[in-house]
Scaffold this active site. Structure first.
Site, mmCIF file in Angstrom:
data_model
loop_
_atom_site.group_PDB
_atom_site.id
_atom_site.type_symbol
_atom_site.label_atom_id
_atom_site.label_comp_id
_atom_site.label_asym_id
_atom_site.label_seq_id
_atom_site.Cartn_x
_atom_site.Cartn_y
_atom_site.Cartn_z
ATOM 1 N N GLU A 124 77.208 -4.100 35.647
ATOM 2 C CA GLU A 124 78.371 -3.295 34.937
ATOM 3 C C GLU A 124 78.031 -1.887 34.265
ATOM 4 O OE1 GLU A 124 79.927 -6.396 32.240
ATOM 5 O OE2 GLU A 124 80.748 -7.632 33.632
ATOM 6 N N GLU A 270 81.505 -12.350 39.141
ATOM 7 C CA GLU A 270 81.750 -13.344 38.204
ATOM 8 C C GLU A 270 83.135 -13.518 38.190
ATOM 9 O OE1 GLU A 270 80.306 -11.784 34.436
ATOM 10 O OE2 GLU A 270 78.141 -11.379 35.000
#
Ligand SMILES: *[C@@H]1O[C@H](CO)[C@@H](O)[C@H](O)[C@H]1NC(C)=O
Ligand SMILES: *[C@@H]1O[C@H](CO)[C@@H](O)[C@H](O)[C@H]1NC(C)=O
Ligand SMILES: *[C@@H]1O[C@H](CO)[C@@H](O)[C@H](O)[C@H]1NC(C)=O
Ligand SMILES: *[C@@H]1O[C@H](CO)[C@@H](O)[C@H](O)[C@H]1NC(C)=O
Ligand SMILES: *[C@@H]1O[C@H](CO)[C@@H](O)[C@H](O)[C@H]1NC(C)=O
Ligand SMILES: *[C@@H]1O[C@H](CO)[C@@H](O)[C@H](O)[C@H]1NC(C)=O
Ligand SMILES: *[C@@H]1O[C@H](CO)[C@@H](O)[C@H](O)[C@H]1NC(C)=O
Length: 482
Positions: A124, A270
């Site tokens: 991220e 995810e």
């Protein structure tokens, strides 16, 4: 299509294609799981890999390249995704030798007996505000790829998992657009790299967060992937959506398409649903978690693949978050409750990860905890009954250092100075801090020292309370009435 890369080039491509597509149907679209290890009470890596195998998982994603785990994975059939930590990206970006060393130590030391298939560079990255990291990301990915290619390793793809906040517009899906504060050259070079290496755009996609931010306007059924009814028609594209995950994924498809990269495939690095959380965390319960995971698995393991309305028929490699509840994750209560398994390795709810159980076999749980609507009462944030005194003091300091008058009332002579005890001051400071910074994402946790309660602390003998609570502290009573 995780397993097929590069193999089709052979002269035998045609001859083999039946066989390949057959084995691909059987093995490739198996589910993946994130094996996060931020817990001090988790089963050993050895036990964990046994568990993954017994759950018939196809792919496991690590948040590092832990030597013990990678060694234990050798000889298993699990396909493995490893990660370059954010802290190492800049060194690897600036120096091919560093990249070569990383690949030597973390890939070649285990490959091919450990079936490493993805190297994910960073986690991220665009959700941090580290501009240098943003600029170094793609150069690091390229250097890793160069090292792999230099060693004739062609079936390991290089990617980078991003959060949905990489888009500035996600709704309607056709409005999908990358964030404009990320330099367009960075996004373009990322897309060019992924396209050129036939890698995936890895996205962390949680319908839970989208829905729980706005549970009044978004349908829970669509967030839980209870497909069946069209829940949204994107009038711009004319596409009909039956669930929220498809909408999120297609917003990414549209954002990539606008830059000319229509054919880069998405992988979900995810996704999941928390089975428990704090009082103010709507919809975090085991019934919803079980429902979501079952529907997700069925959807992404279907053969032939379903894809999304904008990209029908495309397989979407998917990693569930997460294998375990991780008790050392900071933040709100949900953060420690994403697991499929508890710390004894037992399932928290029943789930068939092969996706083969019949569609109509309803969840085993009943909707006993119904927190699907936002909690409307008062919530207090107080010192947990088992909090250690030694840890309270630094936590109190931390809360007070955040400024904005968090601890003004605790100064000598002020309303909450008496009684002068760490516990009393901490209870005040935690509540005050939470009340002030909650809208900026602060949580009532403090490493387990603080808990939410709906019991008015001024009326409870269990909770240590400063006397000033019921008298002066309007602050720490959070009104969640909407
Ligand atoms: C690149 O990294 C290697 C190994 O750490 C080091 O020896 C070398 O000096 C570095 N080169 C540059 C230009 O920084
Ligand atoms: C993406 O890669 C393909 C080759 O696989 C190439 O033909 C195409 O031009 C690339 N797209 C862009 C926008 O670079
Ligand atoms: C929900 O929808 C209503 C009506 O369309 C709108 O007025 C309101 O702002 C929305 N609420 C949120 C939180 O988006
Ligand atoms: C679809 O809509 C009908 C009528 O509103 C409802 O009874 C049914 O439960 C819905 N099905 C799903 C899967 O949401
Ligand atoms: C979407 O649904 C509407 C009815 O709600 C239907 O008329 C239309 O043909 C559908 N569009 C597509 C692309 O399936
Ligand atoms: C359906 O769920 C029940 C448990 O409630 C289980 O015993 C049964 O084996 C499941 N059926 C199938 C076909 O998976
Ligand atoms: C804290 O104070 C700063 C500066 O006065 C202000 O900009 C900010 O909005 C305040 N934050 C909160 C949560 O009150």
């Amino acid at each position: 299509m995780y397993t097929r890369e590069g193999k089709m080039k052979a002269v035998f491509a045609f001859y083999l294609s039946c066989l390949l597509s057959f084995s691909y149907a059987l093995s490739s679209n198996k589910i993946g799981i994130n094996y996060g290890r931020l817990g001090d009470n988790l089963p050993s890596p050895y036990q964990s890999i046994e568990l993954l195998t017994s759950m018939k998982v196809g792919h496991v994603k690590l948040y590092d390249a832990n030597p013990e785990v990678l060694k234990l994975l050798s000889g298993t059939n699990l396909h493995v995704s490893i990660m370059v930590p954010n802290e190492q990206i800049s060194a690897i970006a600036s120096n091919q030798t560093q990249a070569d060393q990383w690949v030597d130590q973390n890939v070649l030391a285990y490959y091919p007996t450990t079936k490493i298939r993805f190297v994910l560079v960073g986690n991220e990255v665009f959700s941090t505000n580290d501009l240098k990291l943003w600029l170094d990301l793609v150069p690091a990915m390229k250097n890793i790829k160069t090292s792999l290619t230099g060693h004739n390793v062609h079936n390991i793809k290089v990617g980078t998992p991003l959060a949905m906040d990489v888009l500035e517009s996600t709704f309607p899906p056709s409005s999908g657009k990358f964030r404009s504060d990320i330099p367009i050259q960075v996004i373009l070079s990322l897309m060019k790299f992924l396209n050129g290496t036939k890698s995936f755009f890895f996205i962390d996609a949680y319908t839970y967060f989208a829905w729980s931010d706005n549970p009044t306007n978004i349908s829970l059924d669509s967030a839980l992937l209870k497909d069946g009814n069209v829940t949204y028609v994107d009038t711009e594209s004319g596409l009909n959506y039956t669930n929220l995950l498809d909408q999120m994924l297609d917003s990414v498809h549209f954002a990539m398409g606008k830059l000319g990269f229509d054919n880069v495939r998405i992988a979900i690095s995810e996704t999941g649903w928390p089975h428990a959380g704090d009082i103010d965390q709507t919809g975090a319960n085991a019934y919803n978690a079980e429902t979501y995971i079952r529907n997700l698995v069925r959807k992404v393991t279907s053969y032939p693949p379903i894809g999304t309305p904008a990209k029908p028929g495309i397989e979407i490699p998917t990693f569930i978050f997460s294998l375990y509840d991780e008790n050392q994750k900071p933040g709100a209560g949900t953060e420690r409750h994403w697991g499929l398994l508890n710390n004894n390795g037992r399932p928290i709810y029943e789930v068939d990860l092969t996706g083969t159980s019949p569609v109509n076999n309803d969840t085993h749980l009943t909707e006993s905890i119904n927190n699907n609507k936002p909690y409307k009462g008062k919530i207090w944030c107080v010192v947990a009954s088992d909090a250690s005194l030694a840890e309270l003091e630094p936590a109190l300091d931390f809360a007070c250092r955040q400024g904005n008058g968090t601890c003004d009332e605790l100064a000598p002579g002020k309303g909450c100075y008496e009684p002068v005890s760490v516990v009393d001051h901490a209870s005040y400071a935690f509540s005050s801090y939470w009340a002030k910074f909650r809208s900026d994402g602060a949580s009532c946790y403090f490493n387990g020292l603080a808990v939410q309660t709906i019991t008015d602390p001024s009326k409870s003998w269990i909770m240590p309370i400063p006397k000033c609570v019921d008298l002066k502290m309007v602050l720490w009573i959070l009104l969640l009435e909407s």
